[in-house]
Structure formats: C-alpha cells, structure tokens
Design a protein around this motif. Structure first.
Motif, PDB file in Angstrom:
ATOM      1  N   UNK A   1       0.830  -1.206   0.000  1.00 25.20           N
ATOM      2  CA  UNK A   1       0.000   0.000   0.000  1.00 25.20           C
ATOM      3  C   UNK A   1       0.863   1.254   0.000  1.00 25.20           C
ATOM      4  N   UNK A   2       0.344   2.291  -0.621  1.00 24.44           N
ATOM      5  CA  UNK A   2       1.025   3.584  -0.596  1.00 24.44           C
ATOM      6  C   UNK A   2       1.224   4.072   0.833  1.00 24.44           C
ATOM      7  N   UNK A   3       0.327   3.686   1.724  1.00 19.11           N
ATOM      8  CA  UNK A   3       0.342   4.224   3.086  1.00 19.11           C
ATOM      9  C   UNK A   3       1.228   3.445   4.043  1.00 19.11           C
ATOM     10  N   UNK A   4       1.830   2.350   3.604  1.00 20.58           N
ATOM     11  CA  UNK A   4       2.697   1.547   4.467  1.00 20.58           C
ATOM     12  C   UNK A   4       4.115   1.518   3.932  1.00 20.58           C
ATOM     13  N   UNK A   5       5.091   1.687   4.805  1.00 24.53           N
ATOM     14  CA  UNK A   5       6.487   1.701   4.383  1.00 24.53           C
ATOM     15  C   UNK A   5       6.892   0.388   3.736  1.00 24.53           C
TER      16      UNK A   5
END
Length: 348
Positions: A91-95
C-alpha cells in the motif's frame, strides 16, 4: 425491464476465464468491492463525522496523510485479511509490504497492491477521489511470501481496477478479458453493471497535465503541450486542458471521452512522481485492455522492471494516437542516453 447484473453475479459468470483459479480470485474481487462500499460511505459523510483534515502523519514518500487516507487503508487491509485470499498487501500508506496473519492467508495465492485513496489532497474541498488496485499471483509455492513475489512486472498482473467516488461511485476492473464498469446503486447496496466492455476512443480532445510545472518539464513534453494548443481544424485542435489532480478521476473522464493523461519527470522528480506498482501498472493494464496505450514516454509501462515497492515512474497514458504523438515528441526533443534501454515495445 432491463435486467440488473451485480458485480458478484458478473464475477461468478466470468470465473471460467481463470483456468488456474478455484474461486479465490472471484472472492478477492468481492472483498475489494465490500471495502469500497465502506470507504464510499465514509467519503460521502466525511464532513459530518470529523474525518476531514490531516492525520498528523506522513507516508514513506514524505507526503502528509489525511484522516481518510488512513481510514481507507485500514478498511481495505481489513477486508483482504478477513477474506483470506491474499498473502501480502502493498500500500502507498505503508512503508513495507504487509503480511496477512493466519495460516490460511499465509498460504494464499494472491498479492494485492493498492493506493487506498488516490487524489487525497482533494478531500477537504469535495473533489473526486479514487482507489486503485492491482492483483498478482505469488510465484513461490511454499512458506511465507517474500519480496520476490511482490516485485513483478505489470505484464504479470492477473487483475486490476479502480473505484471512483464521484457524483456516482463506480468500480471498473479488468482480468485481461476487457474492461467492465459497475455503478453503485445505493438503494440496494450493490455495484451493478453499467458500462460493459469499455473502450477508450483512439483519439481525443482532452489533455491532462499539471501545467504549473511547465518550466520543469522535459522539452518533449513542452512541445507536446504547444501542439495541443495550436489551432488546427483537421485534428480538432486546440485540445481542451482538464486536470483534476486525481489520477483516477482524470483517467476515468478520458476513458469515457478520449484523452491523454501525462505525469512526466521533472527537475524536482527526475524519476517521475507516480508509483509504478500501485498506480501506473494497474492503470496501464486497464487502459490497454480498453484499447489505449501507456508508456513512460519511451517504453511500455507494463514492461518496466520493478525493483522497489514504492518505485516511481513517468507516465503517458490514454487514447492510443495521442500517446503515440507524445512519444514521438519525447523521442525527437527529449532523447535519452540509451535507446536500447528504453525502446518502446509494441503491444502484441
């Protein structure tokens, strides 16, 4: 009366298109559809439940996260975890990539890459938002999936789609057998087939690019913009400039009406800005299946090697003749050091 075909019914009918699957991919698409309904509900009432504004955190790209960014990410991951058909989510939101917990999920066959809320900078001003997703089959057959399972080229996608949250909410997806669009009917809570066998026009009159960065664009992009602005009745120019700032919203409009979306490299983003794994590759798969074209200006997007989870890329995507013209300008006015590395491979 016109018969109604829901997303669930359509997926079941098309299950024979997946000879290697035993219903897992169908259930995975169903899980994504359920999460989309939940996110749509919150998007539509965001101003009433204090979910607007910044979350006070940033993602790995250093971009500020909105409250709805985080909420959408949590909902899609939760739905995929509960479904049990996905072993890893990128996901874009997880490193880093997220392993799904549990014995069933650990041995699941599919990997999902997702941008949970595309265009989130528009949240607070009530402008169109979207979700982009991409699905791959894992390569390993035993144990926990690894980074090698994740870093696959776009041509290896088994499905991709987007959801647009606008005046109506639509889910558009492909499994490599064409593109179909489903509109959410709030009266029954179901996505219903509304746009069967979607095709993007080969020509268009819309170009979508953030012209505020004009001075930072490669010369080939500047020449193409000027080409779009010149009056020529034979080619219906000048073209119309339309830029929303949400890739999903801009591309959905161009899918319907014909057009090109460009996010090139700039002096401040020399590798491009959009992410290859969960933005460029899935949208390229959809647009190609609809009869369009997608490249980084020199090479087909879906042939690019993937070396990082959050790898960036330039993208030229949309109506085939418009993209070809833009590529022509790039080859002529912004030649690259080695054409051997970036020769555009024609679609089969």
């Amino acid at each position: 009366m016109k018969s109604v075909r829901t997303l669930g019914q359509f997926i079941i009918e098309k299950q024979a298109d997946f000879p290697y699957a035993k219903g897992e991919l169908s259930r995975l698409l169903r899980d994504i559809g359920i999460a989309a309904k939940i996110v749509n509900r919150e998007v539509n009432k965001a101003g009433l439940i204090d979910i607007l504004g910044d979350n006070g955190t940033t993602n790995i790209q250093g971009e500020g996260q909105k409250k709805l960014d985080v909420y959408a990410n949590d909902q899609f991951i939760s739905a995929l975890k509960c479904g049990g058909e996905c072993c890893i989510v990128v996901s874009e939101e997880n490193d880093d990539f997220v392993h799904m917990d549990g014995e069933v999920s650990k041995n699941a066959k599919y990997i999902v890459a997702i941008d949970p809320l595309d265009g989130s900078s528009n949240i607070d001003v009530n402008v169109g938002l979207g979700t982009i997703f991409s699905i791959y089959r894992r390569k390993s057959t035993e144990g926990q999936a690894t980074i090698e399972d994740v870093l696959q080229r776009g041509i290896e996608q088994v499905a991709a789609g987007y959801i647009i949250y606008g005046s109506s909410t639509m889910l558009v997806y492909t499994t490599g057998k064409g593109v179909n669009g489903f509109t959410l009917d709030p009266s029954i809570g179901e996505f219903c087939l509304s746009h069967p066998n979607m095709k993007i026009p080969k020509d268009g009159t819309i170009y979508s690019i953030n012209e505020g960065y004009y001075s930072h664009f490669p010369e080939g992009v500047k020449k193409y913009i000027k080409f779009c602005q010149v009056e020529d009745l034979k080619t219906n120019r000048p073209y119309t400039s339309r830029y929303i700032g949400s890739m999903v919203a801009d591309l959905h409009r161009n899918m319907i009406k014909g057009g090109i979306f460009i996010y090139p490299v700039t002096s401040s983003a020399p590798k491009g800005k959009l992410r290859l794994v969960y933005e460029c590759n899935p949208m390229a798969f959809i647009i190609e299946q609809a009869g369009g074209r997608a490249s980084n200006g020199y090479k087909r997007i879906m042939n690019l090697e993937v070396t990082e989870l959050h790898q960036r890329s330039a993208i030229f995507i949309g109506s085939v003749n418009m993209v070809k013209k833009a590529e022509e300008m790039m080859e002529r006015f912004s030649p690259i050091t080695s054409n051997a590395d970036f020769s555009y491979m024609e679609l089969l």
